[in-house]
Design an enzyme around this catalytic site. Structure first.
Site, mmCIF file in Angstrom:
data_model
loop_
_atom_site.group_PDB
_atom_site.id
_atom_site.type_symbol
_atom_site.label_atom_id
_atom_site.label_comp_id
_atom_site.label_asym_id
_atom_site.label_seq_id
_atom_site.Cartn_x
_atom_site.Cartn_y
_atom_site.Cartn_z
ATOM 1 N N ARG A 234 0.845 -1.190 0.000
ATOM 2 C CA ARG A 234 0.000 0.000 0.000
ATOM 3 C C ARG A 234 0.883 1.244 0.000
ATOM 4 O O ARG A 234 1.900 1.300 0.696
ATOM 5 C CB ARG A 234 -0.929 0.022 1.225
ATOM 6 C CG ARG A 234 -2.093 -0.961 1.144
ATOM 7 C CD ARG A 234 -3.081 -0.570 0.049
ATOM 8 N NE ARG A 234 -4.231 -1.473 -0.020
ATOM 9 C CZ ARG A 234 -4.309 -2.512 -0.834
ATOM 10 N NH1 ARG A 234 -3.280 -2.803 -1.630
ATOM 11 N NH2 ARG A 234 -5.403 -3.261 -0.870
ATOM 12 N N GLU A 263 -2.442 7.415 -5.360
ATOM 13 C CA GLU A 263 -2.673 6.728 -6.627
ATOM 14 C C GLU A 263 -4.110 6.807 -7.132
ATOM 15 O O GLU A 263 -4.362 6.621 -8.324
ATOM 16 C CB GLU A 263 -2.259 5.264 -6.528
ATOM 17 C CG GLU A 263 -3.122 4.416 -5.624
ATOM 18 C CD GLU A 263 -2.665 2.956 -5.611
ATOM 19 O OE1 GLU A 263 -3.469 2.109 -6.023
ATOM 20 O OE2 GLU A 263 -1.527 2.668 -5.218
ATOM 21 N N HIS A 295 -0.043 -0.274 -9.883
ATOM 22 C CA HIS A 295 -0.832 -1.269 -9.146
ATOM 23 C C HIS A 295 -1.117 -2.473 -10.039
ATOM 24 O O HIS A 295 -2.252 -2.924 -10.192
ATOM 25 C CB HIS A 295 -2.140 -0.658 -8.646
ATOM 26 C CG HIS A 295 -2.582 -1.244 -7.336
ATOM 27 N ND1 HIS A 295 -2.714 -0.500 -6.189
ATOM 28 C CD2 HIS A 295 -2.898 -2.520 -6.987
ATOM 29 C CE1 HIS A 295 -3.103 -1.281 -5.200
ATOM 30 N NE2 HIS A 295 -3.222 -2.516 -5.661
#
Length: 332
Positions: A234, A263, A295
């Site tokens: 994360r 993000e 991601h």
């Protein structure tokens, strides 16, 4: 049952439509993320399905409850983007996918490490331009390097097994040590010792209030000069401004990140024709020793298939008041 999907991409529709053949839910897909700006669009839905960048604040959950939503299904492992206390208060069940092909994320972390080390991304571009020089492509052997792994759950464990295959020494930090990893020679140590002695540090822990900005100026100062940091967990685990300063001073030799603390305004979108006003991400992208993917670590066929199947199975069981356990975890 009607389910409203948010942050839905083409690949989500492909895998969830296939998995839904066994359930026949009425699914409506929305490409936008779920937040205050869009929550009022929900109508007659008993469940919402969300991803990592959807924002389920107390205000959003209150609206969901008023609209009759009974289930929030997270098609991801982390749940830092949802107010669980509010969900409990409004009697909304929450399920997630705590384990979807942990090897997918672990293998991506290893791929990023290999890429930034041996500079294969730069070599690929050079050769396509008929530049066969090796200058600037020098790497190092992973063999016998000390790799610190923070978080030894399923993903961290999978990453450790890969690194053991390279002949690395593994230092690990976790509140709940894994006895099977100890048997393989993994040394569980304090966080301070791990930071001080590791050549490479990989983050595989969930984001909580306690470990927000785990990597910051103080913890970076404990590290060896020339350390490589990998984060496929994360974005909020890393203080971006502090990491930028450490890159500028070369305290950190390389940074591999598949996640970023801001993000949600960037990832999963094509912004190639737009001006990005996020100065921190632009600064990170300016470093030749930073490798950033958007991601992508979870993005394998096996993982997407499992995410779809587990998510819809969890919704089915919750709808029947059959409390999910093991892989299908009911949080509240």
């Amino acid at each position: 049952m009607k389910i409203e999907f948010f942050s839905a991409k083409k690949y989500d529709k492909l895998f969830f439509d296939e998995a839904n053949k066994l359930h026949s839910f009425d699914i409506t897909y929305h490409e936008t993320h779920l937040g205050p700006h869009i929550v009022d669009i929900i109508k007659d839905a008993e469940a919402v399905c969300v991803f990592v960048n959807d924002k389920l604040s107390r205000a959003v959950i209150e609206v969901l409850a008023k609209k009759g939503v009974k289930i929030i299904a997270l098609r991801c492992a982390g749940f830092n983007n949802i107010d669980l206390d509010a969900a409990k208060e409004f009697n909304i069940s929450v399920c997630r996918v705590p384990s979807y092909s942990p090897e997918a994320v672990a293998e991506h972390a290893a791929a990023m490490l290999m890429t930034i080390n041996r500079k294969t991304h730069k070599a690929y571009n050079r050769v396509r331009e008929q530049n066969f020089s090796l200058d600037g492509l020098l790497g190092y052997n992973l063999f016998e390097k000390t790799v610190g792994v923070i978080g030894t759950g399923k993903i961290g464990k999978a990453f450790i097994n890969i690194m053991l295959g390279f002949g690395c020494k593994i230092l690990a930090f976790d509140l709940y040590p894994d006895s099977t990893l100890k048997e393989k020679g993994v040394d569980y140590v304090s966080l301070e010792k791990l930071l001080q002695e590791s050549n490479i540090i990989s983050l595989h822990c969930p984001l909580t209030k306690e470990n927000h900005y785990l990597i910051n100026k103080e913890t970076i100062n404990l590290m060896q000069t020339g350390v490589t940091i990998i984060n496929t967990s994360r974005g909020g685990l890393i203080n971006t401004l502090d990491i930028i300063e450490a890159l500028k001073t070369q305290k950190i030799a390389a940074l591999c990140i598949d996640v970023y603390e801001q993000e949600e305004t960037l990832f999963f979108k094509d912004l190639s024709l737009e001006i990005i006003d996020d100065d921190k991400i632009q600064r990170l992208l300016s470093f030749p020793n930073v490798l950033l993917t958007a991601h992508q670590a979870f993005f394998t066929k096996e993982a997407l298939k499992e995410i779809a199947e587990v998510t819809l199975n969890s919704i089915t069981r919750l709808d029947k008041n059959d409390m999910p356990n093991d892989a299908n975890v009911r949080l509240v």
